[in-house]
Design a protein around this motif. Structure first.
Motif, PDB file in Angstrom:
ATOM      1  N   ASP A 269       0.128  -4.218   4.879  1.00  0.00           N
ATOM      2  CA  ASP A 269       0.945  -3.328   3.988  1.00  0.00           C
ATOM      3  C   ASP A 269       2.365  -3.699   4.024  1.00  0.00           C
ATOM      4  O   ASP A 269       3.155  -3.899   4.924  1.00  0.00           O
ATOM      5  CB  ASP A 269       0.990  -1.884   4.290  1.00  0.00           C
ATOM      6  CG  ASP A 269       1.670  -1.077   3.415  1.00  0.00           C
ATOM      7  OD1 ASP A 269       2.158  -1.421   2.392  1.00  0.00           O
ATOM      8  OD2 ASP A 269       2.107   0.215   3.875  1.00  0.00           O
TER       9      ASP A 269
ATOM     10  N   LEU B 261       0.870  -1.208   0.056  1.00  0.00           N
ATOM     11  CA  LEU B 261       0.103  -0.133   0.013  1.00  0.00           C
ATOM     12  C   LEU B 261       0.999   1.126  -0.139  1.00  0.00           C
ATOM     13  O   LEU B 261       0.320   2.433  -0.344  1.00  0.00           O
ATOM     14  CB  LEU B 261      -0.807   0.033   1.280  1.00  0.00           C
ATOM     15  CG  LEU B 261      -1.970  -1.092   1.220  1.00  0.00           C
ATOM     16  CD1 LEU B 261      -2.694  -0.965   2.706  1.00  0.00           C
ATOM     17  CD2 LEU B 261      -2.909  -1.376   0.169  1.00  0.00           C
ATOM     18  N   THR B 262       2.219   1.062   0.375  1.00  0.00           N
ATOM     19  CA  THR B 262       2.890   2.194   0.085  1.00  0.00           C
ATOM     20  C   THR B 262       4.381   1.714  -0.462  1.00  0.00           C
ATOM     21  O   THR B 262       4.615   0.326  -0.547  1.00  0.00           O
ATOM     22  CB  THR B 262       3.386   2.671   1.804  1.00  0.00           C
ATOM     23  OG1 THR B 262       3.822   1.723   2.686  1.00  0.00           O
ATOM     24  CG2 THR B 262       2.235   3.423   2.274  1.00  0.00           C
TER      25      THR B 262
ATOM     26  N   LYS C 162      -6.289  -6.068   6.649  1.00  0.00           N
ATOM     27  CA  LYS C 162      -5.221  -5.519   5.574  1.00  0.00           C
ATOM     28  C   LYS C 162      -3.915  -5.619   6.358  1.00  0.00           C
ATOM     29  O   LYS C 162      -3.588  -5.259   7.304  1.00  0.00           O
ATOM     30  CB  LYS C 162      -5.696  -4.172   5.144  1.00  0.00           C
ATOM     31  CG  LYS C 162      -7.022  -3.915   4.406  1.00  0.00           C
ATOM     32  CD  LYS C 162      -7.070  -2.733   4.054  1.00  0.00           C
ATOM     33  CE  LYS C 162      -8.371  -2.382   3.802  1.00  0.00           C
ATOM     34  NZ  LYS C 162      -8.749  -0.791   3.496  1.00  0.00           N
TER      35      LYS C 162
ATOM     36  N   ASN D 103       8.799  -7.487   4.918  1.00  0.00           N
ATOM     37  CA  ASN D 103       7.537  -6.955   5.479  1.00  0.00           C
ATOM     38  C   ASN D 103       6.309  -7.821   5.230  1.00  0.00           C
ATOM     39  O   ASN D 103       5.390  -7.958   5.888  1.00  0.00           O
ATOM     40  CB  ASN D 103       7.236  -5.423   5.200  1.00  0.00           C
ATOM     41  CG  ASN D 103       8.313  -4.614   5.948  1.00  0.00           C
ATOM     42  OD1 ASN D 103       8.964  -5.051   6.774  1.00  0.00           O
ATOM     43  ND2 ASN D 103       8.418  -3.200   5.567  1.00  0.00           N
TER      44      ASN D 103
ATOM     45  N   LYS E 229       8.178  -4.683   0.268  1.00  0.00           N
ATOM     46  CA  LYS E 229       9.395  -5.314   0.602  1.00  0.00           C
ATOM     47  C   LYS E 229       9.181  -6.724   1.174  1.00  0.00           C
ATOM     48  O   LYS E 229       8.295  -6.898   1.751  1.00  0.00           O
ATOM     49  CB  LYS E 229      10.041  -4.637   1.879  1.00  0.00           C
ATOM     50  CG  LYS E 229      10.382  -3.054   1.719  1.00  0.00           C
ATOM     51  CD  LYS E 229      11.044  -2.594   3.122  1.00  0.00           C
ATOM     52  CE  LYS E 229      11.320  -1.215   2.939  1.00  0.00           C
ATOM     53  NZ  LYS E 229      11.812  -0.604   4.423  1.00  0.00           N
TER      54      LYS E 229
ATOM     55  N   GLU F 282       4.041  -9.009   7.913  1.00  0.00           N
ATOM     56  CA  GLU F 282       2.371  -8.791   7.922  1.00  0.00           C
ATOM     57  C   GLU F 282       1.743  -9.926   7.700  1.00  0.00           C
ATOM     58  O   GLU F 282       0.735 -10.156   8.481  1.00  0.00           O
ATOM     59  CB  GLU F 282       2.072  -7.886   6.558  1.00  0.00           C
ATOM     60  CG  GLU F 282       2.706  -6.448   6.708  1.00  0.00           C
ATOM     61  CD  GLU F 282       1.879  -5.854   7.797  1.00  0.00           C
ATOM     62  OE1 GLU F 282       2.358  -5.782   9.119  1.00  0.00           O
ATOM     63  OE2 GLU F 282       1.142  -4.851   7.572  1.00  0.00           O
TER      64      GLU F 282
ATOM     65  N   GLN G  88       4.815  -2.723   2.175  1.00  0.00           N
ATOM     66  CA  GLN G  88       5.596  -1.550   1.925  1.00  0.00           C
ATOM     67  C   GLN G  88       6.460  -1.990   0.731  1.00  0.00           C
ATOM     68  O   GLN G  88       7.496  -1.327   0.522  1.00  0.00           O
ATOM     69  CB  GLN G  88       6.366  -1.418   3.187  1.00  0.00           C
ATOM     70  CG  GLN G  88       5.606  -0.460   4.252  1.00  0.00           C
ATOM     71  CD  GLN G  88       6.370  -0.170   5.456  1.00  0.00           C
ATOM     72  OE1 GLN G  88       6.851  -0.782   6.150  1.00  0.00           O
ATOM     73  NE2 GLN G  88       6.698   1.267   5.367  1.00  0.00           N
TER      74      GLN G  88
END
Lengths: 316, 399
Positions: free
Chosen positions: B76, B34-35, B74, B83, B80, B87, B78
């Motif tokens: 995110d 999401l980012t 959800k 992550n 990577k 997550e 990122q």
């Protein structure tokens, strides 16, 4: 209290704490320990010797790829890969240091050279099919101690903690020996250091080699934890910037400031993402940014400086 | 010390302000970027997932489970891999999701699938086409999308279609990004183009996936004087390549991958430059079953249903159907339901013919369509049985 004793106590405390954390808590523990080790490694070259590196991902990536490729292609145990990774990291650091420092490149030029080397390696590895090219290498999940893979997260917590401990011991040893003074002298004033008979180039090369070796140690643990590496994630600039950021926020050049920066920022990132990411895209990064600005504003010498000041005031 | 206390207090207050819990429901997780650099594609995928769950809840939830509502949790990544792991760990262990979906790129999805495998939680791969995820090595991953070789096959269908319209168009240039997607596609394209004696490859050019402009690679492509340019990449590269061709006064026939030449948002972004470009895509918005979804998506998010949104939406529909038909929400029962889940031709909103998984979790009904921007519309021009318009052979940026 003597630093080594204090370190032993902290490590023992962390080791005792790890089994009581939730699985997600243990994931954060692993990240803190791994990023902490990279930040401490960065601090030897960037903080103690004053040579700002923007390419420490080069060492982490080299370690990760060496150990993973040896394991996947030749069946070499990642434990041996770990030792070889440290040797490779040290050799790369020394080579990089020797080529760059001999030509008196320092400051922003050195930073740019390190950045360029990491980026070049990223693109070279992205095109080497034996290393999985841009697709990366997936490590099959075969949990066993010999494979440096564990059935529970706790095993990874201890493996990451071991690497962090090695980095911390090396820092303390450097700090307490002549080498620490050599690095300090180089950082404060290279010309004065040379006038005192210090071989500045040699000092910097040693800092780069030690720093590279320690950062490379993180690579194999990271690879066996995520069970996947690709050029972007281990050679990418984000990792190098993270090491620098943790050191700045924690306290540049201080003995354990970078570790404090990691201990605060990594869980904060995870916490913010977990709580906010699903609500509005990017909001957790905005909050993270605001918190970073707050830290910089309230603690220009980093969190370690803030902590030291508070302790000094209390003693006064 | 006061400052430190103040800092921690303000942080805590800031976090507490956002921390509210939703009511009990069946929790499914979705991890997308999401980012970070993959936020455009990841955000699109997440929006598709959101819409599918909202629709399912509005129409009475999971009917075979007493109308249980679905709660989307959800994550995110990122953009990577580490992550994506973190997550997925969080969603599985902390939020106790029964199934997980995502992510938008293979370097996030491969580690995500490893975590799902470790915990034995069903994982639906909605977007990336890396073949290794469905080659039998993973027991808990099902892929509702295509694999790389499907895109390559689609590109050759497009070349054959063009060849029928004008047999003189034989000189081919290929433009590929230097990332994992581009390198894999490039390898397969090179191998298959080498076998085609009726086609001549005049250049094979890499471009930087993170490049700010594509003038230099486009210049090299132009210098090789191709009739047709095959361009591989995503939305952003599609914009940059079209702008570069325009600046260089270069007018080839363009065949792109879905995100690069067939994203509905391209029309708004580069206007008439997108006209006549062909796209090989796993999703055509003008297919009858997709139109209703497209309208609902546009109403909810005020933007067109893009490729990744459609793939995210469809993968979630498959997950919901499996959840509904599962005996319970235990992982083994959901996995059993996924092995049996089917979508008929008339239920497909993507280009594939149907959904039915093989023993490795790969869809047996995979297929692509070829779209083309004609006037203001993005229409399907191939295969004939799905086409809503005939292909028009016109060069880039020509009337």
């Amino acid at each position: 209290m003597k630093p080594m004793l204090l370190l032993g106590a902290v490590i023992a405390l962390l080791a005792a704490l790890a089994p009581f954390l939730s699985i997600y808590g243990q994931h954060i523990f692993v990240l803190v320990a791994l990023y902490g080790a990279v930040a401490l490694a960065w601090n030897i070259l960037g903080g103690m010797a004053g040579q700002m590196s923007l390419g420490h991902a080069l060492f982490v990536g080299a370690g990760a790829y060496l150990s993973t490729a040896l394991y996947l292609k030749l069946g070499v145990s990642p434990w041996i890969g770990l030792v070889l990774a440290a040797c490779l990291g040290g050799a790369l650091g020394a080579l990089m240091g020797y080529t760059v420092f001999r030509r008196k490149l320092s400051g922003v030029y050195f930073a740019l050279v390190t950045l360029a080397l990491a980026e070049m390696t990223l693109h070279i590895v992205s095109n080497v099919s034996a290393l999985g090219a841009a697709n990366g290498l997936a490590i099959p999940a075969r949990p066993s101690l010999a494979n440096l893979q564990f059935t529970s997260k706790l095993g990874y917590c201890y493996a990451a903690l071991a690497v962090l401990t090695v980095a911390a011991i090396v820092i303390i040893v450097i700090h307490r020996t002549r080498l620490g003074y050599v690095f300090l002298a180089i950082r404060e004033n290279e010309r004065s250091a040379a006038a005192l008979g210090i071989d500045v180039v040699q000092g910097k090369v040693i800092a780069a080699a030690i720093s590279g070796a320690l950062a490379a140690l993180v690579g194999p643990i990271y690879a066996n934890y995520v069970l996947f590496i690709d050029p972007e994630s281990v050679f990418g600039i984000t990792l190098s910037i993270d090491a620098l950021l943790f050191s700045f926020v924690g306290g540049l050049g201080s003995l354990f400031g970078p570790l404090l920066g990691t201990v605060v920022l990594v869980p904060l990132t995870e916490l913010l993402r977990g709580m906010l990411a699903g609500r509005l895209a990017g909001i957790h990064l905005i909050v993270y940014g605001v918190i970073l600005v707050l830290v910089m504003r309230l603690a220009p010498r980093g969190l370690w400086g803030l902590l030291s000041d508070a302790i000094a005031r209390r003693r006064a | 010390m006061k400052r430190m206390v103040g800092f921690f207090l303000s942080t805590t207050v800031l976090l507490a302000a956002f921390n509210t819990n939703a009511a009990d429901a069946v929790k499914v997780g979705a991890v997308y970027a999401l980012t970070g650099p993959g936020a455009v594609g990841g955000g699109d995928g997440m929006r598709g997932t959101e819409l599918a769950i909202e629709e399912a809840n509005a129409s009475g939830g999971l009917k075979n489970h007493g109308g249980a509502q679905i709660e989307l949790v959800k994550g995110d990544s990122q953009s990577k891999p580490v992550n994506a792991v973190g997550e997925t760990e969080r969603l599985i262990n902390q939020d106790k999701v029964v199934l997980i979906m995502g992510a938008a790129t293979s370097n996030e999805t491969v580690p995500l699938s490893q975590v799902a495998e470790k915990y034995g939680i069903p994982h639906i791969n909605t977007i990336p086409q890396q073949e290794s995820m469905t080659n039998g090595s993973l027991k808990w991953t099902w892929s509702t999308t295509l694999i790389d070789s499907d895109y390559v096959a689609g590109i050759f269908h497009a070349l054959d279609m063009i060849h029928k319209l004008d047999p003189k168009k034989t000189k081919i240039a290929v433009l590929c990004p230097d990332n994992e997607y581009g390198i894999e596609m490039g390898k397969q394209l090179k191998a298959q183009l080498a076998d085609r004696k009726d086609l001549k490859v005049v250049s094979f050019i890499d471009y930087g996936a993170a490049a700010q402009d594509l003038l230099q690679p486009a210049l090299k492509v132009k210098a090789s004087q191709p009739d047709i340019v095959i361009q591989v990449g995503y939305f952003r590269a599609g914009v940059l390549a079209s702008k570069a061709y325009e600046q260089l006064d270069f007018h080839p026939i363009v065949i792109g991958t879905g995100g690069m030449s067939g994203d509905p948002k391209l029309r708004k972004e580069i206007g008439k430059l997108v006209a006549w470009q062909f796209a090989v895509t796993p999703f055509s918005a003008d297919l009858p079953a997709a139109q209703k979804t497209g309208a609902a998506f546009e109403k909810k998010f005020q933007q067109p249903l893009t490729l990744n949104s459609a793939l995210g939406y469809f993968g979630t529909k498959v997950a919901i159907r499996a959840l509904d038909s599962a005996k319970s929400f235990k992982p083994a029962d959901i996995a059993d339901a996924l092995r049996k889940v089917k979508f008929r031709k008339d239920e497909m909103i993507t280009s594939s013919d149907y959904i039915e998984f093989d023993q490795n979790g790969r869809n047996k009904g995979r297929d692509t369509t070829i779209t083309q921007f004609q006037g203001d519309k993005l229409v399907t021009v191939w295969p004939p049985e799905k086409a809503t318009a005939k292909p028009v052979l016109k060069n880039f940026n020509t009337p």
